[in-house]
Every structure is written in structure tokens, then in C-alpha cells.
Design an enzyme around this catalytic site. Structure first.
Site, short mmCIF file in Angstrom:
data_model
loop_
_atom_site.label_atom_id
_atom_site.label_comp_id
_atom_site.label_asym_id
_atom_site.label_seq_id
_atom_site.Cartn_x
_atom_site.Cartn_y
_atom_site.Cartn_z
N ARG A 72 0.84 -1.19 0.00
CA ARG A 72 0.00 0.00 0.00
C ARG A 72 0.88 1.24 0.00
O ARG A 72 1.97 1.25 0.55
CB ARG A 72 -0.90 0.02 1.24
CG ARG A 72 -2.03 -1.01 1.21
CD ARG A 72 -2.99 -0.83 2.38
NE ARG A 72 -2.35 -1.03 3.66
CZ ARG A 72 -2.00 -0.06 4.48
NH1 ARG A 72 -2.26 1.21 4.18
NH2 ARG A 72 -1.41 -0.31 5.63
N TYR A 214 -1.43 -3.51 -6.87
CA TYR A 214 -1.16 -4.36 -5.71
C TYR A 214 -2.18 -4.25 -4.60
O TYR A 214 -2.55 -3.14 -4.18
CB TYR A 214 0.22 -4.02 -5.13
CG TYR A 214 0.84 -5.17 -4.36
CD1 TYR A 214 1.57 -6.15 -5.04
CD2 TYR A 214 0.68 -5.31 -2.99
CE1 TYR A 214 2.13 -7.22 -4.36
CE2 TYR A 214 1.24 -6.38 -2.30
CZ TYR A 214 1.97 -7.33 -3.00
OH TYR A 214 2.53 -8.39 -2.32
N LYS A 223 -9.43 -2.37 1.86
CA LYS A 223 -9.09 -1.23 2.71
C LYS A 223 -9.88 0.03 2.29
O LYS A 223 -10.32 0.80 3.14
CB LYS A 223 -7.59 -0.95 2.67
CG LYS A 223 -6.72 -2.13 3.07
CD LYS A 223 -7.04 -2.65 4.45
CE LYS A 223 -6.05 -3.73 4.89
NZ LYS A 223 -6.40 -4.31 6.20
N HIS A 243 -10.93 -2.53 11.85
CA HIS A 243 -9.82 -3.37 11.38
C HIS A 243 -9.61 -4.49 12.41
O HIS A 243 -8.64 -4.46 13.17
CB HIS A 243 -8.59 -2.47 11.27
CG HIS A 243 -7.45 -3.07 10.51
ND1 HIS A 243 -6.17 -2.58 10.61
CD2 HIS A 243 -7.39 -4.10 9.64
CE1 HIS A 243 -5.37 -3.30 9.84
NE2 HIS A 243 -6.08 -4.22 9.24
N SER A 265 0.00 -3.87 12.41
CA SER A 265 0.68 -4.89 11.60
C SER A 265 1.80 -5.56 12.41
O SER A 265 2.30 -5.01 13.39
CB SER A 265 1.24 -4.26 10.33
OG SER A 265 2.08 -3.19 10.67
N CYS A 267 1.68 -8.13 14.36
CA CYS A 267 1.32 -8.70 15.67
C CYS A 267 0.70 -10.10 15.53
O CYS A 267 0.33 -10.71 16.52
CB CYS A 267 0.34 -7.79 16.40
SG CYS A 267 1.11 -6.28 17.02
N THR A 270 -3.73 -12.59 11.80
CA THR A 270 -4.26 -13.77 11.11
C THR A 270 -3.97 -15.03 11.92
O THR A 270 -4.79 -15.94 11.98
CB THR A 270 -3.67 -13.86 9.68
OG1 THR A 270 -4.06 -12.67 8.97
CG2 THR A 270 -4.19 -15.08 8.93
N ASP A 290 -9.49 -9.96 9.26
CA ASP A 290 -9.00 -8.60 9.00
C ASP A 290 -10.00 -7.49 9.30
O ASP A 290 -9.62 -6.46 9.83
CB ASP A 290 -8.55 -8.51 7.53
CG ASP A 290 -7.66 -7.29 7.26
OD1 ASP A 290 -6.85 -6.94 8.15
OD2 ASP A 290 -7.78 -6.68 6.18
N ARG A 387 2.26 -12.10 -0.55
CA ARG A 387 0.90 -12.39 -0.09
C ARG A 387 0.37 -13.70 -0.63
O ARG A 387 0.77 -14.16 -1.69
CB ARG A 387 -0.04 -11.27 -0.56
CG ARG A 387 0.26 -9.91 0.03
CD ARG A 387 -0.27 -9.79 1.42
NE ARG A 387 0.21 -8.60 2.11
CZ ARG A 387 -0.46 -8.01 3.12
NH1 ARG A 387 -1.61 -8.49 3.51
NH2 ARG A 387 0.06 -6.96 3.72
O1 TSX Z 1 1.45 -14.33 15.69
C1 TSX Z 1 2.06 -14.35 16.74
N1 TSX Z 1 1.37 -14.50 17.94
C2 TSX Z 1 -0.13 -14.55 17.93
C3 TSX Z 1 -0.56 -15.92 17.69
C4 TSX Z 1 -1.78 -16.35 17.86
N2 TSX Z 1 3.43 -14.23 16.72
C5 TSX Z 1 4.15 -14.00 15.47
C6 TSX Z 1 4.24 -12.50 15.27
C7 TSX Z 1 4.73 -12.11 13.94
C8 TSX Z 1 3.61 -11.87 12.95
C9 TSX Z 1 4.12 -14.29 17.90
N3 TSX Z 1 5.42 -14.19 18.14
C10 TSX Z 1 3.45 -14.47 19.11
C11 TSX Z 1 2.04 -14.60 19.14
O2 TSX Z 1 1.43 -14.77 20.19
N4 TSX Z 1 4.39 -14.47 20.11
C12 TSX Z 1 5.59 -14.29 19.49
C13 TSX Z 1 6.89 -14.25 20.18
C14 TSX Z 1 7.39 -15.66 20.33
C15 TSX Z 1 8.08 -16.27 19.30
C16 TSX Z 1 8.50 -17.61 19.46
C17 TSX Z 1 8.25 -18.27 20.63
C18 TSX Z 1 7.58 -17.66 21.65
C19 TSX Z 1 7.14 -16.35 21.50
N5 TSX Z 1 8.67 -19.60 20.89
C20 TSX Z 1 9.67 -20.26 20.32
O3 TSX Z 1 10.37 -19.73 19.52
C21 TSX Z 1 9.83 -21.68 20.73
MN MN Z 2 -5.29 -5.51 7.72
#
Ligand code: TSX
Ligand code: MN
Length: 602
Positions: A72, A214, A223, A243, A265, A267, A270, A290, A387
Site C-alpha cells: 500500500r 497491488y 481497505k 480493522h 501490523s 502482531c 491472522t 482482517d 501475499r
Molecule cells: O502471531 C504471533 N502471535 C499470535 C498468535 C496467535 N506471533 C508471530 C508474530 C509475527 C507476525 C508471535 N510471536 C506471538 C504470538 O502470540 N508471540 C511471538 C513471540 C514468540 C516467538 C517464538 C516463541 C515464543 C514467543 N517460541 C519459540 O520460539 C519456541
Molecule cells: Mn489488515
């Protein structure tokens, strides 16, 4: 081709756009599989698409965009309203008359050598009480195929429209007219950045997009319509366009809870939408990943639909570990953009959790894992914003009621952000108004790559780039919705899955274990558990978070549930300047929340 509609507004608009854009032909989309197959085959034949191995990835295709057209373009995204103050400080405002003049010059003859597709689409189940009809006119077959997956496309939508029904006009062009006898030569057509315009006219519910093929720039249902235009319609009509992912949690006793959650974004929204609980007996089903459109139902409760019918997800990072349900969803009938096409003609991306021997990278160059550029930096095979487009119905944990026209009743709102320090795992608002404050102040740590000196970036309700009007009026609308719902309003929570200890180790396992936090929310909603009253909100009493089967040191849990008053107070200055940035339209009720928050922290 004769038009399959008698809708007067639509026929007149199509004529007007044909006269301006001058396409070689006009094609009315019927939404059929045959139509999808024909368009896709045309793109394979012209070299724009690659058909993936039929055994490994049935009926799936890969596209490489132009390297300049990969995301975007917020700095080319406009809200055009008569008064500048109606766009507010989070949008780029422009005068609608001026903008139309500029864009008409660009649109003049822009579809020469191309077909203009008329895409009738419904956001939400066709004919549903919360759904809306849009018509996208586009010169991109890639857009048509993606819209087939992401929205409900076809003649059935024109039937709903009838002769006099209203719809949201969405005009799109890639902005690359072809000369006599010229073709794209298998390359992704688009215009340079300075000619790209993603324009919204909220006063006439109109979208004009030019120059990009895109994602959110081109699939105008998402969006542009479902968030920017719809948020403004929702404000005027007394509903909400947010959102947010939507999920259904079912307890071992069979009680259902519906959660809508907003995250900035990166976090894992999905991932949360398709969460697989690690706690015995709890089940999670996905309604949407989303966007949520929510209206107050006859019973006074907020009901949410997912206006989309597919997932347009970030591919890198999607793996059997992070999101097995997404991997299942993209097994077939999917479109991939800017991934690696492997030597055996499947797709691959970074952190997919499987080995890649080599292939062609998103730029079209031969690629092997571990390759470095002249400066010794690792070359990524997939673009970080690569994507997948996949039908929601293919998700193994799609909720049986995901297409219920009246929506699902929302019990819980979750806000969040990505913070490695300070912000506890979970806290609950004392009131609706405090929940609005929590959403409004949601923040993520700025990524290392970003050039800003500030530590955190605020993203109100994860809507900063998507509020189609003044952010102060948006906050006021949230307060007003709370007044309308009273004690039937969803309860608000704030989460942070991303805390690290001083050694840089993750304190919370995240992913499926996040269901433990959601379970506590459900118990709070049911009045089953008391909570600790802290300066920032209610928090779990020791022992109330279900940690069965987890092996986390007690001091880590204590750290995750601690309120570091001094650290929160250190952000008062940032909070004040953020609230000041909203300007004169900052509601008094938000000021009251800021004052109450400061007072509780001392
Ligand atoms: O999506 C994530 N969530 C929500 C899941 C339902 N991620 C990935 C974020 C990038 C888009 C996460 N990353 C989450 C999380 O709750 N927590 C973390 C941090 C994390 C990464 C790896 C591990 C633990 C926490 N564990 C190992 O590596 C073994
Ligand atoms: Mn979105």
C-alpha cells in the site's frame, strides 16, 4: 457485450468511465469458475502468471509484481472532502475538485489496449442486512481473480441491486495504456509512484484508484471500501467498520464467546484469528481475519460480520508452527504474489518452516537460500510483503456461522500492540470509555528498520491508515456507540504477547497458548473470577490464568503481570503529545480518560 443489468446509475457510470478511460472492450463479470479459469489462463499465456505444480498446489498461481509496486502507498492515499478538517491529522487531505481534475487527466485514455472489467461485488453475504454492494471497474484481470476470492462477485449481486439500488463505485486502473499492437510482455503493469493515487471521496462514497495493481491499492473492496469509506458511512449511520479479526471461542461446557480484536501490523492477527487452543476442551473458530462490520442488533447487542470471503495474508512467517490452519487454507485454489517459485514449481517464503533447495525469487532471479548481495547481506527469496489469496471457506477451522447474514454477537473487544518491555500480558478496562482509551493509545515498538527516533508508534484501534474521516470524530463515535449499547456493550481488554526479559528471551509462549488469556477474559465476562485492581485496569489474580501444562517460571509470570508504575509514568509526555496531535476534535471524554489514567498512576 450487452450489460446484464438495468440499474440506471450503473449503466450511466460505466458509459462515463468508458468515454474517459477508452478501453478496447468492456466485460461484465459473472463470478463463475469458468470466468476465473479463462482470465487466469490468459495471464499464464501472457507470462504474467505461473501455474504452480498441479499435484502439489492444485489450481494455484504465482504472480511477480513490479519491484516498485509491492505494498500500500500511504503517502499517495487521499481523503478528498470539501473541508480539510473533515479528513483530520491522520489523513492526507485534498480538495475533491482539484483531485478529480488531476485524476481525470490521468484516466483519459488510460485503458487503451485493455479490457475494462465490471466487477459487481458484495461485501458481506449477498443481500444481508449488514452487507453492502460495490462495483469495481478495473483494467486488471489479476484484480478480477483476487476479487473473486476476497469478495462475493457476480450476477447475483446485480440482482440485489435491481434497477434503482445503490452501490459504491470503485474505479481502478493500473495506469499503463498500451500503444497499438503493444502488450505487457509478461511484466506487471503499473505507473510510477508520483502518478499513483488512492483516492477516497467520502462525501459521495466514491473510490478512485490509479497506478498500482497491488493489494489494498487495487482490490478496492478491502481497505478502501470496507474500511475507509465504510468507517465514514458507519459513523453517519450508527454502526462500526473496524480493522478487527473475529473469532468464536467455545468452552468445554459448550458456551460460545465471540471476540473481535484489533492489532497493528506484525502482531500476528491472522495467526490469532485461526488460533488452535492448547487448553483441554476449548475450541476456536475463525469468522474473519482482517475486517469487522458491526451493527447493534434487535437485542441491543453488537453483531459482527466479516465483509470479506477470503484471506489476503502476509506469506513470510506463515508456517506449521505459527499458523497451521493458514497453511491448510492455501493448499489449493490460491493466488500467490511475490513469493519464491521453487525448482519443483511450488511456492516458498522465509520462515515457512520447510527447506527450500532453490528457485526463482520474487524479482525473477535465480535464488538459493543463504545467497548474499555484494555487501554481504542476505538476499530474501520472497518479498517481506509477499501475499497469499485464499478462499476463507478452505480454512479447516472456519466458523460454521461465518456467513450468517446477521453476524455473530460480540462479547469481547481486544486491543494490542507489540511491546518487548513494560506492557503486561493482559489487562481489562474498568469501563467502556477506558476501553476506548486503550484502543486509542494502542502502540507497537517501532521496528529497527524504521527511521524514527521515537520508541513507540501509536495506531488507534489499528485504524490509523484506515479511518476515512477525522480521528477525533472517530473517537467520539466510539464513545457514542458505548452509550447506545450500555451494559450490553462488549468488554474491552488490552494484550501484549511480545514481552521479553532482560536477556532478550520471550516471556510468553504466545500462539495457541494465547487461548489461556482469552479463557480468562471469558471468565471475567461471566463474572466467574475476581480481578486485581491496578492503576491501568483489572488484571488476573495469581492462579486465575490457566497455566496447566505450561512450564513457565513463577517469576516470569509475575513479570508478565506486573505494572511498572514508573515506566508507565515515563510515557505521559508521549501520551500528551499524541493526544494533542488529534487537535480540537479530541473529545472531552478522552481527556477525562487521560486524566483518570494519570491520577491512578499517581
Ligand atoms: O502471531 C504471533 N502471535 C499470535 C498468535 C496467535 N506471533 C508471530 C508474530 C509475527 C507476525 C508471535 N510471536 C506471538 C504470538 O502470540 N508471540 C511471538 C513471540 C514468540 C516467538 C517464538 C516463541 C515464543 C514467543 N517460541 C519459540 O520460539 C519456541
Ligand atoms: Mn489488515
Amino acid at each position: 457485450m450487452t450489460a446484464p443489468t438495468k440499474n440506471k446509475k450503473l449503466l450511466a457510470w460505466v458509459d462515463e468511465v468508458v468515454a474517459m478511460c477508452k478501453p478496447d472492450s468492456v466485460y461484465w463479470c459473472d463470478g463463475s469458475k469458468a470466468e476465473y479459469d479463462t482470465l487466469m489462463q490468459g495471464m499464464v499465456d501472457s507470462g504474467l502468471a505461473i501455474k504452480l505444480d498441479e499435484k502439489k498446489r492444485p489450481n494455484s498461481f504465482h504472480f511477480r509484481s513490479d519491484p516498485s509496486d509491492v505494498a500500500r502507498v500511504e503517502n499517495r492515499t487521499y481523503i478528498a472532502s470539501v473541508k480539510q478538517e473533515d479528513a483530520g491529522p491522520t489523513n492526507i487531505w485534498t480538495d475533491p475538485v482539484e483531485l478529480k481534475k488531476t485524476m481525470r487527466a490521468l484516466y483519459d485514455g488510460c485503458m487503451k489496449g485493455r479490457t475494462m472489467y465490471v466487477i459487481p461485488f458484495s461485501m458481506g453475504p449477498v443481500g444481508g442486512p449488514i452487507s453492502k454492494v460495490g462495483i469495481e471497474l478495473t483494467d486488471s484481470a489479476y484484480v478480477v481473480c483476487n476479487m473473486h476470492i476476497m469478495t462475493r462477485v457476480g450476477t447475483k449481486v446485480l440482482d440485489v441491486l435491481g434497477e434503482n439500488g445503490d452501490y459504491i463505485p470503485c474505479l481502478h486502473s493500473v495506469g499503463k495504456p498500451l500503444a497499438e499492437g503493444e502488450d505487457d510482455g509478461g511484466l506487471w503493469p503499473c505507473a510510477p509512484l508520483e502518478k499513483k493515487y488512492i483516492s477516497h471521496f467520502p462525501e459521495e462514497n466514491l473510490i478512485w484508484s490509479y497506478g498500482s495493481g497491488y493489494g489494498g491499492n487495487a482490490l478496492l473492496g478491502k481497505k478502501c471500501l470496507a474500511l475507509r469509506i465504510a468507517s465514514n458511512m458507519a459513523r453517519n449511520e450508527g454502526w462500526m467498520a473496524e480493522h478487527m479479526l473475529i473469532l468464536r471461542l467455545t468452552s468445554p461446557e459448550g458456551k460460545q464467546y465471540h471476540i473481535a480484536a484489533a492489532f497493528p501490523s506484525a502482531c500476528g492477527k491472522t495467526n490469532l484469528a485461526m488460533l488452535q487452543p492448547t487448553i483441554e476442551g476449548w475450541k476456536c473458530e475463525c469468522v474473519g481475519d482482517d475486517i469487522a462490520w458491526m451493527k447493534i442488533g434487535p437485542d441491543g447487542r453488537l453483531r459482527a460480520i466479516n465483509p470479506e470471503s477470503g484471506f489476503f495474508g502476509v506469506a513470510p512467517g506463515t508456517s506449521a508452527a505459527s499458523n497451521p490452519m493458514a497453511l491448510e487454507s492455501i493448499r489449493e485454489n490460491s493466488i500467490f504474489t511475490n513469493c519464491v517459485v521453487t525448482d519443483d514449481n511450488d511456492i516458498w517464503w522465509e520462515d515457512m518452516g520447510i527447506e527450500c533447495k532453490g528457485g526463482i525469487d520474487w524479482k525473477g532471479n535465480p535464488w538459493k537460500p543463504g545467497m548474499v548481495d555484494a555487501d554481504g547481506n542476505k538476499i530474501k527469496g520472497a518479498h517481506p510483503n509477499a501475499r497469499f489469496t485464499a478462499p476463507a471457506a478452505q480454512c479447516p477451522v472456519i466458523c460454521p456461522d461465518w456467513e450468517a447474514p446477521e453476524g455473530v454477537p460480540i462479547d469481547i473487544f481486544v486491543f494490542g500492540g507489540r511491546r518487548t518491555k513494560m506492557m503486561p500480558l493482559v489487562h481489562q478496562a474498568y469501563s467502556w470509555d477506558q476501553g476506548v482509551f486503550m484502543g486509542a493509545t494502542a502502540a507497537s515498538e517501532a521496528t529497527a528498520a524504521a527511521l524514527d527516533v521515537k520508541g513507540i508508534r501509536r495506531d488507534p484501534m489499528a485504524m490509523k491508515p484506515f479511518i476515512g474521516y477525522h480521528v477525533g470524530d472517530y473517537f467520539a463515535h466510539w464513545f457514542k456507540m458505548g452509550d447506545k449499547m450500555g451494559d450490553k456493550a462488549p468488554k474491552a481488554f488490552y494484550v501484549n504477547w511480545f514481552r521479553k526479559n532482560d536477556e532478550g528471551k520471550w516471556l510468553w509462549p504466545g500462539f495457541g497458548d494465547n487461548a489461556r488469556v482469552l479463557k480468562w477474559m471469558c471468565e471475567r465476562v461471566d463474572g466467574k473470577v475476581e480481578a486485581v485492581e491496578t492503576p491501568i485496569g483489572y488484571m488476573p489474580k495469581p492462579g486465575d490464568l490457566d497455566l496447566t501444562g505450561l512450564d513457565i517460571p513463577a517469576e516470569d509470570i509475575a513479570e508478565l503481570l506486573k505494572v511498572d508504575v514508573a515506566a508507565f509514568k515515563a510515557e505521559f509526555e508521549d501520551l500528551d503529545s499524541y493526544m494533542a496531535s488529534v487537535g480540537d476534535k479530541l473529545p472531552e471524554r478522552m481527556k477525562a480518560q487521560v486524566a483518570a489514567y494519570k491520577q491512578r498512576l499517581g
